[in-house]
Design an enzyme around this catalytic site. Structure first.
Site, PDB file in Angstrom:
ATOM      1  N   LYS A 133       0.819  -1.211   0.000  1.00  0.00           N
ATOM      2  CA  LYS A 133       0.000   0.000   0.000  1.00  0.00           C
ATOM      3  C   LYS A 133       0.856   1.266   0.000  1.00  0.00           C
ATOM      4  CE  LYS A 133      -4.237  -2.125   1.058  1.00  0.00           C
ATOM      5  NZ  LYS A 133      -3.819  -3.477   1.451  1.00  0.00           N
TER       6      LYS A 133
HETATM    7  C1  LIG Z   1      -4.457  -4.603   0.940  1.00  0.00           C
HETATM    8  C2  LIG Z   1      -3.680  -5.838   0.828  1.00  0.00           C
HETATM    9  C3  LIG Z   1      -4.045  -6.851  -0.062  1.00  0.00           C
HETATM   10  C4  LIG Z   1      -5.310  -6.773  -0.895  1.00  0.00           C
HETATM   11  O1  LIG Z   1      -5.247  -5.764  -1.862  1.00  0.00           O
HETATM   12  P1  LIG Z   1      -6.607  -5.195  -2.513  1.00  0.00           P
HETATM   13  O2  LIG Z   1      -6.171  -4.037  -3.303  1.00  0.00           O
HETATM   14  O3  LIG Z   1      -7.504  -4.819  -1.373  1.00  0.00           O
HETATM   15  O4  LIG Z   1      -7.175  -6.299  -3.333  1.00  0.00           O
HETATM   16  C5  LIG Z   1      -3.243  -7.966  -0.161  1.00  0.00           C
HETATM   17  N1  LIG Z   1      -2.135  -8.097   0.606  1.00  0.00           N
HETATM   18  C6  LIG Z   1      -1.752  -7.149   1.469  1.00  0.00           C
HETATM   19  C7  LIG Z   1      -0.542  -7.366   2.284  1.00  0.00           C
HETATM   20  C8  LIG Z   1      -2.504  -5.986   1.605  1.00  0.00           C
HETATM   21  O5  LIG Z   1      -2.116  -5.045   2.465  1.00  0.00           O
END
Ligand SMILES: *Cc1c(COP(=O)(O)O)cnc(C)c1O
Length: 482
Positions: free
Chosen positions: A124
């Protein structure tokens, strides 16, 4: 570039541009913003982009979507965001200056696209660090301030807080599900002492927290009075930022633009893989998008059956890949908009069902018959699969992966036969193992290594307000702290 809503009620005259929607959340009609069209990338552009640095590539791609920031200034924002210093936690042997290096498990066939080398060790950061710099830029230009209200099941919250901490004109109010995140995730968020960061732990599930954010955002008077903004995964700028690493990963894993690629994406709210879908729509040669879920398999069910059946909060499993513990996928509406031929009336009708807590069924429809054109395949993973995968990858390749990446690997192996043998498969590494050390210890009997600067983080004093999942309580807390 103008933007439209997936539910189409914005009216002809009022189509916003990027900076107009940057600070907002849902469109006023309850839909999600998307660009009016996807910019098409020519072969000549692909050839020219192959050798660019991450920051240069980010500028080239984002400038197609962001036409209301002067090019020089957008370029400066990209250069400031994607630096080896910010993304310094690359695996030994990889170059931090690549920002998202590829780590091959099987040279040329199966690799990890490292997306978790930023400040919070999860993917993120890739989008959120850009968002922090975009917010600062736009707020300063407009002499405005903003109060960001978000909901997190772990990684969004810390990524937002690390991106916004200390930023002028920005406060962050972040809701998280009390007791549902790992000790490391809690420490990462709650130990921040910056005056502009507020952590609220609600005694419920992630979806309760997300519903509060939606309710507050739908209270237009409150939203306007307190200048409420969003950074959760529906934010368009985050999706846009994520498009970049699909291109970067393609260039790293292939030798020429005649080749194809496949990506396996650990998925929850469908933000990450939505960016992959858009990259493919722009012309990136993506053979397959492999969607991996954990036990919360609402998306896997849709791609296999055509039925989208959001779960109740009580049906949502608490798993060892908690950042994928969702009952409905908030970005999925963007993909369905494309699937139904960008017809906002159809989307509005389908989400009238979803918003009323019901399923919709596209099986047997002309739209679902076209699903193969979009390149998706899917699969689900369980706790036992994660443990087995973490072990297998450690024993076979000497590489430690986190639980979410393990879901991506498990489903990539499961779907391997659907990807031609000459096409590389990149599994998106969405977090580093150290964030989920409880499960690593269960699988491997040893603690993952952590960056020296994060030693002892769990012992730092924490700042968090525990609260019942109640919209009015949250509103009162905000009004008392602005
Ligand atoms: C947010 C997240 C996901 C999922 O991603 P999306 O964009 O919500 O599909 C997968 N793995 C990790 C470690 C995340 O932080």
């Amino acid at each position: 570039m103008k933007y439209i809503s997936t539910r189409g009620h914005l009216g002809q005259a009022a189509k916003p541009e990027f900076c107009d929607i940057l600070l907002g959340g849902l469109a006023p009609d309850g839909g999600l913003y998307l660009p009016e069209h996807y910019p098409q990338v020519t072969r000549a552009e692909l050839d020219a982009w192959r050798s660019l640095s991450y920051a240069e590539l980010a500028f080239e791609i984002l400038s197609r979507f962001i036409t209301d920031i002067p090019a020089d200034e957008l370029r400066a924002i990209c250069n400031k965001t994607y630096t080896a210093e910010v993304y310094r936690h690359a695996r030994a042997g990889e170059k931090a200056s690549d920002i998202t290096p590829v780590h091959w498990l099987e040279e040329g066939r199966l690799g990890l696209l490292e997306l978790s080398n930023g400040p919070t060790l999860a993917f993120k950061d890739m989008a959120m660090q850009l968002l922090g710099n975009l917010f600062e830029y736009v707020l300063e230009k407009r002499a405005e301030t903003i109060n960001i209200l978000g909901a997190t099941s772990g990684d969004t919250g810390s990524a937002a807080e690390y991106a916004m901490r200390g930023k002028h004109g920005v406060r962050v109010f972040m809701l998280s599900p009390h007791g549902k995140m790992s000790a490391f995730q809690r420490a990462q968020m709650y130990s921040l002492q910056d005056d502009n960061i507020f952590n609220i732990a609600v005694t419920g599930m992630f979806d309760d927290a997300q519903d509060i954010v939606k309710a507050v955002s739908n209270d237009h008077a409150f939203k306007a009075e307190y200048k409420i903004g969003a950074v959760n995964s529906i934010n368009w700028a985050r999706v846009a930022a994520q498009i970049v690493y699909y291109f970067k990963g393609y260039f790293a894993a292939t030798r020429s633009n005649d080749e194809q690629i496949a990506f396996s994406v650990p998925s929850g709210n469908f933000g990450n893989i939505c960016a992959g879908h858009i990259a493919r729509q722009m012309g990136l040669p993506v053979a397959r998008l492999i969607l991996a879920t954990n036990e919360n398999d609402v998306l896997d069910e849709f791609f296999r059956s055509g039925v989208y059946r959001p779960r109740k909060a009580a049906e949502t499993h608490v798993t060892s890949s908690p950042s994928m513990d969702i009952s409905k996928a908030s970005n999925f509406e963007r993909f369905v908009f494309d699937l139904v031929g960008r017809d906002p009336k159809k989307v509005a009708a389908l989400w009238a069902e979803v918003d009323a807590g019901r399923a919709f069924d596209l099986s047997g429809s002309a739209e679902f018959a076209r699903i193969a054109d979009f390149g998706f395949v899917s699969g689900a993973s369980s706790h036992a699969d994660r443990i087995a995968t973490i072990r297998k990858v450690y024993e076979r390749y000497g590489v430690m992966v986190d639980t979410h990446t393990a879901d991506g690997l498990k489903v990539a192996w499961q779907c391997r036969d659907e990807v031609p043998a000459t096409v590389p498969i990149l599994v998106l590494e969405t977090a580093q193992a150290v964030k989920f050390s409880e499960t690593i210890v269960e699988a491997l009997g040893r603690e993952p290594e952590r960056p020296a600067e994060m030693e002892g983080m769990e012992k730092l004093p924490q700042r968090v307000e525990v609260m019942a999942p109640d919209v009015d309580l949250v509103k009162r807390f905000i009004s008392a702290h602005v």
